[in-house]
Design a protein around this motif. Sequence first.
Motif, PDB file in Angstrom:
ATOM      1  N   GLY A  48       0.745  -1.209   0.132  1.00 44.66           N
ATOM      2  CA  GLY A  48       0.091  -0.139   0.030  1.00 44.66           C
ATOM      3  C   GLY A  48       0.804   1.181  -0.156  1.00 44.66           C
ATOM      4  O   GLY A  48       0.541   2.342  -0.562  1.00 44.66           O
ATOM      5  N   ALA A  49       2.005   1.068   0.769  1.00 45.87           N
ATOM      6  CA  ALA A  49       2.803   2.369   0.669  1.00 45.87           C
ATOM      7  C   ALA A  49       3.395   2.721  -0.439  1.00 45.87           C
ATOM      8  O   ALA A  49       3.805   4.118  -0.694  1.00 45.87           O
ATOM      9  N   MET A  50       3.485   1.735  -1.427  1.00 50.82           N
ATOM     10  CA  MET A  50       4.021   2.104  -2.808  1.00 50.82           C
ATOM     11  C   MET A  50       3.204   2.978  -3.578  1.00 50.82           C
ATOM     12  O   MET A  50       3.417   3.672  -4.709  1.00 50.82           O
ATOM     13  N   VAL A  51       1.718   2.881  -3.153  1.00 50.95           N
ATOM     14  CA  VAL A  51       0.846   3.561  -4.263  1.00 50.95           C
ATOM     15  C   VAL A  51       1.080   5.052  -4.435  1.00 50.95           C
ATOM     16  O   VAL A  51       1.238   5.664  -5.350  1.00 50.95           O
ATOM     17  N   PRO A  52       0.922   5.511  -3.007  1.00 50.63           N
ATOM     18  CA  PRO A  52       1.140   7.327  -3.081  1.00 50.63           C
ATOM     19  C   PRO A  52       2.693   7.657  -3.527  1.00 50.63           C
ATOM     20  O   PRO A  52       2.711   8.465  -4.096  1.00 50.63           O
ATOM     21  N   LEU A  53       3.408   6.505  -3.337  1.00 55.98           N
ATOM     22  CA  LEU A  53       4.953   7.093  -3.646  1.00 55.98           C
ATOM     23  C   LEU A  53       4.994   7.091  -5.291  1.00 55.98           C
ATOM     24  O   LEU A  53       5.505   8.002  -5.920  1.00 55.98           O
ATOM     25  N   LEU A  54       4.509   5.999  -6.010  1.00 54.51           N
ATOM     26  CA  LEU A  54       4.587   5.771  -7.366  1.00 54.51           C
ATOM     27  C   LEU A  54       3.662   6.888  -8.019  1.00 54.51           C
ATOM     28  O   LEU A  54       4.027   7.534  -8.914  1.00 54.51           O
ATOM     29  N   ALA A  55       2.351   6.684  -7.707  1.00 56.48           N
ATOM     30  CA  ALA A  55       1.417   7.311  -8.361  1.00 56.48           C
ATOM     31  C   ALA A  55       1.139   8.783  -8.131  1.00 56.48           C
ATOM     32  O   ALA A  55       0.925   9.577  -9.041  1.00 56.48           O
ATOM     33  N   LEU A  56       1.395   9.110  -6.908  1.00 59.27           N
ATOM     34  CA  LEU A  56       1.476  10.703  -6.318  1.00 59.27           C
ATOM     35  C   LEU A  56       2.830  11.155  -6.085  1.00 59.27           C
ATOM     36  O   LEU A  56       2.815  12.452  -6.025  1.00 59.27           O
ATOM     37  N   GLY A  57       3.764  10.508  -6.048  1.00 57.51           N
ATOM     38  CA  GLY A  57       5.081  11.187  -5.622  1.00 57.51           C
ATOM     39  C   GLY A  57       5.077  11.410  -4.100  1.00 57.51           C
ATOM     40  O   GLY A  57       6.078  12.262  -3.541  1.00 57.51           O
ATOM     41  N   ILE A  58       4.247  10.895  -3.238  1.00 57.98           N
ATOM     42  CA  ILE A  58       4.060  11.297  -1.861  1.00 57.98           C
ATOM     43  C   ILE A  58       4.534   9.897  -1.161  1.00 57.98           C
ATOM     44  O   ILE A  58       3.968   8.860  -1.197  1.00 57.98           O
ATOM     45  N   PRO A  59       5.759   9.957  -0.542  1.00 58.89           N
ATOM     46  CA  PRO A  59       6.160   9.050   0.398  1.00 58.89           C
ATOM     47  C   PRO A  59       5.284   8.691   1.523  1.00 58.89           C
ATOM     48  O   PRO A  59       5.214   9.826   2.485  1.00 58.89           O
ATOM     49  N   GLY A  60       4.639   7.692   1.691  1.00 58.66           N
ATOM     50  CA  GLY A  60       3.759   7.473   2.842  1.00 58.66           C
ATOM     51  C   GLY A  60       4.314   7.452   4.354  1.00 58.66           C
ATOM     52  O   GLY A  60       3.807   7.405   5.359  1.00 58.66           O
ATOM     53  N   GLY A  61       5.692   6.742   4.145  1.00 57.52           N
ATOM     54  CA  GLY A  61       6.441   6.503   5.455  1.00 57.52           C
ATOM     55  C   GLY A  61       8.009   6.669   5.327  1.00 57.52           C
ATOM     56  O   GLY A  61       8.203   7.219   4.075  1.00 57.52           O
ATOM     57  N   ALA A  62       8.610   6.277   6.367  1.00 57.57           N
ATOM     58  CA  ALA A  62      10.148   6.766   6.386  1.00 57.57           C
ATOM     59  C   ALA A  62      10.812   6.006   5.172  1.00 57.57           C
ATOM     60  O   ALA A  62      11.545   6.153   4.523  1.00 57.57           O
ATOM     61  N   ALA A  63      10.384   4.497   5.134  1.00 59.64           N
ATOM     62  CA  ALA A  63      10.971   3.736   4.161  1.00 59.64           C
ATOM     63  C   ALA A  63      10.790   4.036   2.690  1.00 59.64           C
ATOM     64  O   ALA A  63      11.624   4.096   1.587  1.00 59.64           O
ATOM     65  N   ALA A  64       9.444   4.436   2.320  1.00 57.63           N
ATOM     66  CA  ALA A  64       9.040   4.912   1.226  1.00 57.63           C
ATOM     67  C   ALA A  64       9.879   6.079   0.853  1.00 57.63           C
ATOM     68  O   ALA A  64      10.130   6.640  -0.083  1.00 57.63           O
ATOM     69  N   ALA A  65      10.019   7.192   1.724  1.00 61.08           N
ATOM     70  CA  ALA A  65      11.012   8.232   1.581  1.00 61.08           C
ATOM     71  C   ALA A  65      12.275   7.977   0.975  1.00 61.08           C
ATOM     72  O   ALA A  65      12.892   8.768   0.043  1.00 61.08           O
ATOM     73  N   VAL A  66      12.904   7.034   1.958  1.00 63.98           N
ATOM     74  CA  VAL A  66      14.160   6.611   1.400  1.00 63.98           C
ATOM     75  C   VAL A  66      14.343   6.050  -0.074  1.00 63.98           C
ATOM     76  O   VAL A  66      15.188   6.438  -0.865  1.00 63.98           O
ATOM     77  N   MET A  67      13.043   5.458  -0.316  1.00 66.69           N
ATOM     78  CA  MET A  67      13.083   4.824  -1.831  1.00 66.69           C
ATOM     79  C   MET A  67      12.777   5.784  -2.795  1.00 66.69           C
ATOM     80  O   MET A  67      13.383   5.765  -3.870  1.00 66.69           O
ATOM     81  N   ALA A  68      12.307   6.784  -2.568  1.00 68.06           N
ATOM     82  CA  ALA A  68      11.887   8.162  -3.217  1.00 68.06           C
ATOM     83  C   ALA A  68      13.239   8.789  -3.437  1.00 68.06           C
ATOM     84  O   ALA A  68      13.410   9.332  -4.847  1.00 68.06           O
ATOM     85  N   THR A  69      13.829   8.806  -2.460  1.00 71.32           N
ATOM     86  CA  THR A  69      15.354   9.734  -2.808  1.00 71.32           C
ATOM     87  C   THR A  69      16.301   8.775  -3.761  1.00 71.32           C
ATOM     88  O   THR A  69      16.829   9.398  -4.712  1.00 71.32           O
ATOM     89  N   ALA A  70      16.220   7.444  -3.551  1.00 66.58           N
ATOM     90  CA  ALA A  70      17.236   6.603  -4.488  1.00 66.58           C
ATOM     91  C   ALA A  70      16.612   6.835  -5.718  1.00 66.58           C
ATOM     92  O   ALA A  70      17.301   6.818  -6.889  1.00 66.58           O
ATOM     93  N   LEU A  71      15.090   6.747  -6.033  1.00 69.31           N
ATOM     94  CA  LEU A  71      14.757   6.576  -7.632  1.00 69.31           C
ATOM     95  C   LEU A  71      14.803   8.203  -8.132  1.00 69.31           C
ATOM     96  O   LEU A  71      15.159   8.303  -9.008  1.00 69.31           O
TER      97      LEU A  71
END
Lengths: 505, 189
Positions: A317-340
Amino acid sequence: MLDILINGFQIVFQPQLLVLITIGVIAGTIFGALPGVNAPMGVALMVPFTYSMGGVEGIAFLVAVYCAAITGGGITSILFRIPGTPSNAPTTFDGYPMAQNGKAAEALGVSLISSALGGTFAAICMMLLSKELSDVALRFGPAELFGVAMLGLSVLTSLDTKHPMKTFISGILGLFLATIGLDPVNGYKRFTFGSTYLIGGIQMIPLMIGVFAVTEVLLRSASLQIGKEKLSDAPQPGKTKTKLMSFSDMWRIKWTILRSSIIGTLVGILPGAGATIASFLGYATEVKVSKHPEKFGTGIIEGVAAAETSNNAATGGAMVPLLALGIPGGAAAAVMATALMSKGVSLGPLLLQTQPEYLSGTFASMIFTNIVMVVVAIWIARIFSQIMKLPYSTLGSIILVLAMMGSYALQNNIQNVFVMAISGIVGIIFVKQNYSPAALVLGLVLGDICENNLRRAVVLANYSFAGVISRPMTAVLLLTCIVLTIYPVIKTVQKKSKEKKAIQQ
Amino acid sequence: MQLHGGAKQILYIPSQVGENRYMLFELICDILLLLFFVFCYFSIDTSVGASQKGELPSSAWPQSLLLILIVCMIISIIIHIRKHRGEFKTSSIGIKNLRNVFPLSTALVAIMCLLYPVGLKYIGFLFSTPIFMFVVMSLMGEKRLGLRIIMSLLVTIVLYVLFDILLQVPLARGLGVFRKIVLAIEALL
């Protein structure tokens, strides 16, 4: 949609990527199983390795680490009552008693299979409903998130039906402990009493490890000493081979897995909620809907399945806002966002049009990760379970050292070790007096989310509290929370009065 | 639903032995907790945090929680007193009774848990961990000296390799001569 799926599997089924995902799963499971190394930390530790990888390979690798870390945390929760990550705390409620009753193998099997099912469900949902789920996530403002957090708290009165008042006090105490430190909105100091350590607030992980693991070791040590039993000869929970869930068991808990998967996925997409709330909420729901809520906490597979399914579904679920909206939902998603972003990926609504391979690659790698995870985690669980064969004098000491290291490694801070040790010792009095450590941790987890979102919601509603609770979705969530909180209390009172009448007659 | 783990049945034997003696200790703890909540309620500065009219001040949320806690604690204490009325006369919290609940060796293990972080600070991970393991294993009843020594060293080495070398988590090095020794070991590695 089928194009995305086919494209995704074409990307994933390349020898190099398959090897990378497998390595990611091994690393993630070990990180998760180590107390103090949580999922975001595990993902962050692996980011430097993605510098030499392509963008798709990088995200697939990090997704594998993330999903596996959440699953790995379940291993130590079941075997040692040390939640590897905060989201594994509810796994200890039934997983550890199962291990104590000689069913460690069954508990580990249920944990791994339900994790895989939850993760796969979320990945499929993500693939089919990414846009729709993102729209739902966008409708959740601070007021609704406050409602979700309150809904999570509604489990308080069900955690220990024999002592509802003390359990309720424990939960509220957890909420209060979460207020120590800087005020999340204005940054004012509260209850710091001049301590610089307390400005950062009480860390959840050391406290959790203390009240769960250290308290348990001390209590077990005390009870065995009093029982004139030699600790070195104390019986261990038997052979701890990991066996997969039987089909009949899986069929029996099908609705538990389905409900928890849906809850996990939905909570996972909410920004700031994450796997920890998902697992508590998933567990709470099962307690509420069960015909035998009194059996929860005594070691039943439904409890393990609910917690593990929902926390793994939340990773998807956390990957949905990250990929579709560019909003990291949590700390791990935020780390992945920076890597991407370092790879030049433009996260957000245009991702599907401009770089669809990232979306499809992530979906497919998540599904593949969850399959690989079962095999790898069984293997790692077997290694960890060897420790269970040791006499308790050695095992207890190892658990204590692991707990100390887990608390220290979190921030390389010795004061966290103190907090953990004090929590463990205070935890003994807490348990002896029938207070609930689980409720305390639940309050601590939800405390910050409750206050932060309530205060932000009040500001957004032009400083009107009525404006917050009158929002339709918030009102429904809060009403549900009230009903779910009061119902078990009424049920207990009715039961007691019936028993009284029966005795009088 | 009970959440005290599978060992609950064993754990409650000691408190059942001295049930009515333990209740006074329980009452004292509850009263101390209540006093702590009252102290916290009045110790927070209520004037800070509300920059706008109608905005919730910093103190509003914790004070609401404390108020709930105070009310619940009072109710809980009243229930406790009413339930055990008459039994308090025979109740005491003597050391002997506490030992029945919490034996000396376990108390020493708890003290070791508090001393370990002190050891981490002054003598570092590499020295404090084997000492902690050895003492705790001894307190927990392990008689075999060889096993105690081997396990203490093995666990220390495994954790050092895992955290310090593989995960790059810098472990505490201690102070003075201990720090110098650890730095020398790290230089060799």
